[in-house]
Design a protein around this motif. Structure first.
Motif, PDB file in Angstrom:
ATOM      1  N   PHE A 149       0.839  -1.197   0.000  1.00 29.95           N
ATOM      2  CA  PHE A 149       0.000   0.000   0.000  1.00 29.95           C
ATOM      3  C   PHE A 149       0.878   1.252   0.000  1.00 29.95           C
ATOM      4  O   PHE A 149       1.846   1.347   0.751  1.00 29.95           O
ATOM      5  CB  PHE A 149      -0.917   0.010   1.227  1.00 29.95           C
ATOM      6  N   LYS A 150       0.529   2.214  -0.832  1.00 34.41           N
ATOM      7  CA  LYS A 150       1.284   3.470  -0.894  1.00 34.41           C
ATOM      8  C   LYS A 150       0.917   4.392   0.262  1.00 34.41           C
ATOM      9  O   LYS A 150       1.711   5.263   0.625  1.00 34.41           O
ATOM     10  CB  LYS A 150       1.016   4.161  -2.228  1.00 34.41           C
ATOM     11  N   GLU A 151      -0.272   4.223   0.807  1.00 30.82           N
ATOM     12  CA  GLU A 151      -0.677   5.028   1.947  1.00 30.82           C
ATOM     13  C   GLU A 151      -1.598   4.192   2.834  1.00 30.82           C
ATOM     14  O   GLU A 151      -2.130   3.167   2.405  1.00 30.82           O
ATOM     15  CB  GLU A 151      -1.404   6.298   1.486  1.00 30.82           C
ATOM     16  N   ALA A 152      -1.730   4.623   4.068  1.00 33.44           N
ATOM     17  CA  ALA A 152      -2.553   3.874   5.012  1.00 33.44           C
ATOM     18  C   ALA A 152      -4.011   3.915   4.594  1.00 33.44           C
ATOM     19  O   ALA A 152      -4.522   4.926   4.114  1.00 33.44           O
ATOM     20  CB  ALA A 152      -2.396   4.467   6.413  1.00 33.44           C
ATOM     21  N   CYS A 153      -4.705   2.764   4.743  1.00 38.86           N
ATOM     22  CA  CYS A 153      -6.117   2.695   4.390  1.00 38.86           C
ATOM     23  C   CYS A 153      -6.772   1.566   5.174  1.00 38.86           C
ATOM     24  O   CYS A 153      -6.093   0.708   5.743  1.00 38.86           O
ATOM     25  CB  CYS A 153      -6.298   2.480   2.886  1.00 38.86           C
ATOM     26  N   ASN A 154      -8.083   1.604   5.193  1.00 38.76           N
ATOM     27  CA  ASN A 154      -8.847   0.549   5.861  1.00 38.76           C
ATOM     28  C   ASN A 154      -9.199  -0.532   4.840  1.00 38.76           C
ATOM     29  O   ASN A 154      -9.913  -0.269   3.872  1.00 38.76           O
ATOM     30  CB  ASN A 154     -10.126   1.111   6.467  1.00 38.76           C
ATOM     31  N   VAL A 155      -8.710  -1.725   5.057  1.00 34.47           N
ATOM     32  CA  VAL A 155      -8.936  -2.800   4.103  1.00 34.47           C
ATOM     33  C   VAL A 155      -9.436  -4.051   4.828  1.00 34.47           C
ATOM     34  O   VAL A 155      -9.290  -4.186   6.042  1.00 34.47           O
ATOM     35  CB  VAL A 155      -7.662  -3.149   3.312  1.00 34.47           C
ATOM     36  N   TYR A 156     -10.028  -4.952   4.061  1.00 33.03           N
ATOM     37  CA  TYR A 156     -10.404  -6.273   4.561  1.00 33.03           C
ATOM     38  C   TYR A 156     -10.372  -7.235   3.383  1.00 33.03           C
ATOM     39  O   TYR A 156     -10.354  -6.833   2.208  1.00 33.03           O
ATOM     40  CB  TYR A 156     -11.777  -6.251   5.227  1.00 33.03           C
ATOM     41  N   CYS A 157     -10.352  -8.505   3.689  1.00 36.17           N
ATOM     42  CA  CYS A 157     -10.225  -9.540   2.664  1.00 36.17           C
ATOM     43  C   CYS A 157     -11.422 -10.484   2.743  1.00 36.17           C
ATOM     44  O   CYS A 157     -11.813 -10.916   3.824  1.00 36.17           O
ATOM     45  CB  CYS A 157      -8.926 -10.320   2.850  1.00 36.17           C
ATOM     46  N   CYS A 158     -12.013 -10.789   1.591  1.00 37.51           N
ATOM     47  CA  CYS A 158     -13.078 -11.785   1.493  1.00 37.51           C
ATOM     48  C   CYS A 158     -12.533 -13.038   0.818  1.00 37.51           C
ATOM     49  O   CYS A 158     -11.686 -12.950  -0.085  1.00 37.51           O
ATOM     50  CB  CYS A 158     -14.264 -11.246   0.689  1.00 37.51           C
ATOM     51  N   LEU A 159     -13.031 -14.184   1.254  1.00 41.60           N
ATOM     52  CA  LEU A 159     -12.584 -15.468   0.731  1.00 41.60           C
ATOM     53  C   LEU A 159     -13.758 -16.187   0.096  1.00 41.60           C
ATOM     54  O   LEU A 159     -14.827 -16.295   0.693  1.00 41.60           O
ATOM     55  CB  LEU A 159     -11.987 -16.322   1.845  1.00 41.60           C
ATOM     56  N   GLU A 160     -13.546 -16.675  -1.121  1.00 36.75           N
ATOM     57  CA  GLU A 160     -14.554 -17.451  -1.834  1.00 36.75           C
ATOM     58  C   GLU A 160     -13.973 -18.814  -2.190  1.00 36.75           C
ATOM     59  O   GLU A 160     -12.774 -18.943  -2.441  1.00 36.75           O
ATOM     60  CB  GLU A 160     -15.007 -16.751  -3.117  1.00 36.75           C
ATOM     61  N   SER A 161     -14.823 -19.806  -2.227  1.00 38.10           N
ATOM     62  CA  SER A 161     -14.417 -21.135  -2.661  1.00 38.10           C
ATOM     63  C   SER A 161     -15.578 -21.767  -3.415  1.00 38.10           C
ATOM     64  O   SER A 161     -16.695 -21.259  -3.402  1.00 38.10           O
ATOM     65  CB  SER A 161     -13.992 -22.006  -1.480  1.00 38.10           C
ATOM     66  N   ASP A 162     -15.286 -22.889  -4.072  1.00 37.27           N
ATOM     67  CA  ASP A 162     -16.301 -23.530  -4.906  1.00 37.27           C
ATOM     68  C   ASP A 162     -16.731 -24.857  -4.322  1.00 37.27           C
ATOM     69  O   ASP A 162     -16.023 -25.466  -3.519  1.00 37.27           O
ATOM     70  CB  ASP A 162     -15.769 -23.736  -6.328  1.00 37.27           C
ATOM     71  N   CYS A 163     -17.891 -25.292  -4.757  1.00 36.37           N
ATOM     72  CA  CYS A 163     -18.384 -26.639  -4.482  1.00 36.37           C
ATOM     73  C   CYS A 163     -18.725 -27.243  -5.837  1.00 36.37           C
ATOM     74  O   CYS A 163     -19.767 -26.951  -6.410  1.00 36.37           O
ATOM     75  CB  CYS A 163     -19.603 -26.602  -3.572  1.00 36.37           C
ATOM     76  N   HIS A 164     -17.781 -28.025  -6.380  1.00 36.37           N
ATOM     77  CA  HIS A 164     -17.935 -28.633  -7.699  1.00 36.37           C
ATOM     78  C   HIS A 164     -18.260 -27.571  -8.756  1.00 36.37           C
ATOM     79  O   HIS A 164     -19.160 -27.749  -9.572  1.00 36.37           O
ATOM     80  CB  HIS A 164     -19.007 -29.714  -7.674  1.00 36.37           C
ATOM     81  N   GLY A 165     -17.521 -26.448  -8.715  1.00 35.75           N
ATOM     82  CA  GLY A 165     -17.658 -25.415  -9.733  1.00 35.75           C
ATOM     83  C   GLY A 165     -18.564 -24.261  -9.374  1.00 35.75           C
ATOM     84  O   GLY A 165     -18.613 -23.270 -10.105  1.00 35.75           O
ATOM     85  N   TYR A 166     -19.301 -24.362  -8.279  1.00 31.01           N
ATOM     86  CA  TYR A 166     -20.219 -23.289  -7.865  1.00 31.01           C
ATOM     87  C   TYR A 166     -19.547 -22.478  -6.764  1.00 31.01           C
ATOM     88  O   TYR A 166     -19.283 -22.980  -5.670  1.00 31.01           O
ATOM     89  CB  TYR A 166     -21.526 -23.902  -7.365  1.00 31.01           C
ATOM     90  N   PHE A 167     -19.251 -21.205  -7.059  1.00 35.50           N
ATOM     91  CA  PHE A 167     -18.496 -20.351  -6.134  1.00 35.50           C
ATOM     92  C   PHE A 167     -19.442 -19.528  -5.275  1.00 35.50           C
ATOM     93  O   PHE A 167     -20.497 -19.076  -5.732  1.00 35.50           O
ATOM     94  CB  PHE A 167     -17.577 -19.405  -6.913  1.00 35.50           C
ATOM     95  N   GLU A 168     -19.009 -19.307  -4.030  1.00 34.74           N
ATOM     96  CA  GLU A 168     -19.736 -18.420  -3.138  1.00 34.74           C
ATOM     97  C   GLU A 168     -18.795 -17.933  -2.043  1.00 34.74           C
ATOM     98  O   GLU A 168     -17.734 -18.515  -1.801  1.00 34.74           O
ATOM     99  CB  GLU A 168     -20.943 -19.136  -2.525  1.00 34.74           C
TER     100      GLU A 168
END
Length: 854
Positions: free
Chosen positions: A519-538
């Motif tokens: 990051f070039k400057e401070a910011c508020n961030v968060y991370c989301c995680l997705e995974s699949d079930c036999h090709g269906y992502f959520e």
């Protein structure tokens, strides 16, 4: 001088050409039962119908031809049809098979020589990397030779095993397992091919800047085999790096040739079909991945119309949801529906199309304003119930497979449940508005997919679009082109995948994100995680907000996987609402900074240790630790929120959880009746006290220790009533909904011998836990009638009591008159109770019926 992006795109196009030339990507497996509930069923105009291609097995045995053995293995197909091989002498066919195997072995030896030549400079380059004057840095060496040693080891092992099989001299010696082992490890090629543009770019950059490395890279010595007397050939490092790209296609072509020349009664034939299908699927998936990467690096430079992106979405139209296959072309967006008409092949119909120059992407607030009622999602509780039902159906299928029972009924049930989830769970809107003002709304389950589609459409519009002037015939031809080039071959359902092929993960994945830098400057961030079930992502999880930091640290997250192959990271910047309010602006939304998908290779998670993973996210880098804990279906069943207890649960699930062949409630109640109720007047006919029956039911549901004590203290009619209540509470009758109409029809046959044979045959078709319980119950009721003088319960009386309980369905095609229905139900049960002998109980070890470890 070409840019880095141009060089990488050139490589990807070169690789795609290999795949297209092989003509292997035109085949796929279609499951005819993968229908969408609620789809339209009206007739389809012939000029608008695009028929599905046949399944792979049919392609291999039909007009696709086979590779000419007399020519080089470059994908050229001989005009000879496989049907012509059927009339040939089997000995000649086996001779050709032997020739193909020896050609394949020689091909492997040549390939190993090339990989060995590629690895020759690796050791001295590594040694020099830690000196004061390195030729290449360790990072550059890693980028150039990534996975090459693994490829060499893989094919050395394959070549050795194949040579050992051929050395036996037995023409019937099976080899399919050797090929299956090779294809199952093609994930190494996936990693190599994904890195290959980086490797080629690194070579070209280092050749231009370092004289010593230029001499090495441009004077690579390709040693001939030991048997050859030819002189060594000089080639380049870049040319050698492209050899695996060529070889993986060549291997697939040779497997296809081997299958064509293998007699259909050979032990290898069916196994080779699966090997070829797996290899084709890998090539198709790799091509799709590379096409997408090529689009990111130098997108849409081809002026000719072609497919850019496609996939399945849920369209919201007139208040209802429909699953659609959406095709994005260079200047058009097509929406197609799947049609499944009785007695006809499954088809796709282009429902509507929209020129991109007329399309405008809508904001979430505009979508909510235009169609708020259509976006109401199904209650999350209902989704969770459906997912629990999915797990339970998988358990039932595996139990039936363990007892060599057919699973078609359960497979249909699985398709129905998955299709319902596929249609009803997406809630992330993608809105398009035409110039005329008409709005088209799609729903997705993944933010990753949403932004992928939006970014692709916006990029196409930025590149400039010509005014739309296509005729209807041209539009239809363009749709056919997109259909032929599609990458999404079937709906993302469990039934389209092999549950036990070892290429997916089921269990608990723990992710510990310990830094996000860049990051070039401070910011508020968060991370989301997705995974699949036999090709269906959520979406699976989301980290907490990381406040005002240039190098934030995240917490530990656990996500449950069931049939997963990929993990997606989405890095978001939280919108600064305070700054927006101070400037008098409207409230905004969080901004997606970067997204990345990584492959969850099962081989990397065989041990339960932490794996250090670095994920590049454009300007940022995310570093995390991954640890995977495999779980069986039984463990997953306990974690999904599936309904526990005994009453109202499928009998196969109850026996699975109890590790028994017959539900404990049936065993305990029958044992108690036989202990003190066999001479009781009107046993099973006289009702027990309702409140006491409910108390006993609650005890069985809670699995409390007081159950046995309650049984001994309860009135015997309460015990008998509890058993009848359990049988009535089953989700479907004990003789199954599917078979009940057949029992109704068969019991009316006049020929007693034919009726007896068919009724016994039907009884043996019910699922194994049901059959075990039925036979146990029938034998118990026959013992009850031995005391008929005291309890007044004849066979007919018992059949009258248990007929409606065990069948619970209207006879097909008969009147709905209750009295008539009861008569038929009593006849079915009386038939079995009056038989002198019944099929014996299955005596298999109970572990055979409950072991579901994968």
């Amino acid at each position: 001088m070409p840019t880095d992006a141009e060089r990488q795109t050139e490589f990807l196009q070169r690789y795609a050409a290999f795949l297209l030339q092989s003509q292997l990507l035109q085949t796929f497996t279609f499951h005819p039962d993968s229908t969408v509930s609620g789809e339209d069923t009206e007739d389809v105009e012939d000029d608008q119908v695009f028929t599905q291609e046949p399944v792979l097995d049919s392609v291999v045995q039909s007009d696709s031809g086979y590779i000419n053995q007399s020519s080089e293995t470059n994908g050229t197909l001989s005009p000879l049809r496989p049907e012509a091989l059927m009339d040939e002498d089997p000995n000649k066919q086996m001779q050709r098979r032997k020739m193909v195997l020896h050609k394949l072995l020689e091909n492997e030896r040549v390939y190993l020589t090339k990989l060995g030549s590629l690895l020759l400079p690796l050791r001295p380059l590594k040694a020099a990397a830690y000196t004061s004057q390195p030729v290449l840095t360790s990072q550059e060496i890693q980028a150039i030779f990534f996975k090459v040693p693994d490829l060499y080891e893989l094919h050395q092992d394959f070549c050795g095993k194949l040579q050992e099989r051929l050395g036996s001299g037995d023409p019937l010696q099976p080899v399919a397992d050797v090929f299956q082992q090779l294809v199952s490890q093609f994930g190494i090629y996936h990693a190599f091919v994904s890195n290959c543009p980086t490797a080629v770019e690194t070579v070209e950059r280092c050749v231009q800047s370092r004289e010593q490395f230029r001499m090495i890279a441009q004077e690579m010595r390709l040693k001939p085999s030991k048997e050859s007397k030819e002189m060594p050939v000089t080639t380049t490092l870049e040319a050698l790096l492209l050899q695996p790209v060529n070889h993986i296609t060549k291997v697939t072509l040779l497997i296809r040739e081997l299958l064509v020349n293998t007699p259909s009664d050979h032990n290898d034939y069916i196994a080779l079909q699966k090997v070829l299908r797996d290899s084709n699927n890998f090539l198709s998936a790799t091509k799709q991945s590379l096409d997408q990467r090529s689009g990111d690096q130098n997108p849409f430079t081809d002026k000719d119309p072609h497919l850019v992106k496609d996939g399945f979405m849920v369209e919201v139209s007139e208040g209802s949801r429909k699953l659609r296959h959406v095709f994005l072309c260079t200047d058009l967006l097509f929406c197609a529906k799947l049609r499944r008409l009785p007695g006809r092949q499954a088809t796709f119909k282009c429902d509507w199309y929209l020129p991109l120059e007329d399309a405008t992407l809508q904001t979430p607030s505009e979508i909510q304003l235009m169609a708020p009622s259509t976006l109401q999602a199904v209650a999350q509780k209902d989704i969770e119930v459906a997912r629990a039902k999915l797990i339970q159906t998988k358990i039932e299928m595996q139990l039936e497979q363990n007892h060599n029972k057919g699973t078609e009924r359960l497979r249909k049930k699985l398709v129905e449940t998955e299709t319902w989830i596929l249609v009803n769970s997406p809630a992330i809107p993608l809105g398009l508005q035409s110039r005329s003002g008409k709005t088209y709304i799609f729903l997705l389950s993944s933010d990753y997919e949403l932004h992928d589609w939006k970014d692709t459409i916006e990029q196409l519009k930025r590149n400039g679009l010509h005014p739309f002037s296509r005729t209807p015939c041209e539009v239809q031809a363009l749709f056919q082109l997109c259909y032929n080039q599609r990458t999404a071959r079937h709906q993302p359902l469990h039934c389209n995948s092999d549950e036990w092929d070892g290429n997916t993960l089921r269990g608990l994945l723990t992710i510990k994100i310990h830094s996000v830098s860049g990051f070039k400057e401070a910011c508020n961030v968060y991370c989301c995680l997705e995974s699949d079930c036999h090709g269906y992502f959520e979406k699976k999880a989301q980290t907490s907000i990381l406040l005002l930091s240039k190098n934030p640290v995240c917490d530990e997250i656990d996500i449950s996987l069931d049939g997963a192959q990929f993990l997606r990271f989405l890095l978001w910047e939280q919108h600064d609402f305070r700054s927006t309010a101070e400037k008098g602006q409207d409230y905004g939304t969080d901004r997606l900074l970067a997204k990345k998908q990584i492959w969850l290779d099962p081989k990397n998670f065989q041990c339960k240790e932490w794996r250090n993973v670095s994920v590049g996210l454009k300007e940022q880098e995310l570093r995390c630790l991954l640890k995977f804990q495999p779980q069986s279906l039984s463990e997953l069943d306990q974690l999904t929120g599936a309904s526990q207890g005994t009453f109202g649960i499928p009998i196969s699930i109850v026996t699975f959880r109890e590790h028994s062949r017959i539900p404990q409630v049936v065993l305990r109640c029958v044992e108690e009746v036989e202990r003190r109720g066999m001479t009781e007047l009107g046993i099973y006919r006289v009702s027990g006290i309702a409140t006491e029956i409910q108390a006993l039911r609650a005890a069985f549901d809670s699995d409390g220790t007081e159950t046995l004590a309650l049984l001994k203290d309860c009135d015997i009619h309460v015990v008998a009533g509890t058993l009848k209540l359990y049988l009535r509470s089953l989700p479907e009758p004990l003789l199954t909904t599917e078979l009940v109409p057949l029992f109704y029809r068969t019991v009316g046959l006049e020929d007693r011998a034919s009726k007896d044979t068919q009724m016994t045959s039907l009884l043996c078709q019910v699922p194994q836990p049901n059959l075990n319980t039925l036979l146990y119950l029938f034998n118990h009721l026959k013992r009850v009638t031995q005391h008929e003088e005291l309890n007044k319960m004849s066979l007919h009386n018992l059949a009258t009591v248990f007929g409606p309980t065990l069948l619970r369905s209207n006879p097909e095609g008969e009147s709905t008159d209750i009295s008539h229905m009861v008569v038929v139900q009593v006849q079915v049960i009386f038939h079995f109770l009056s038989k002198e002998t019944l099929p014996s109980l299955d005596q298999r070890d109970r572990q055979d019926s409950v072991s579901l470890e994968t």
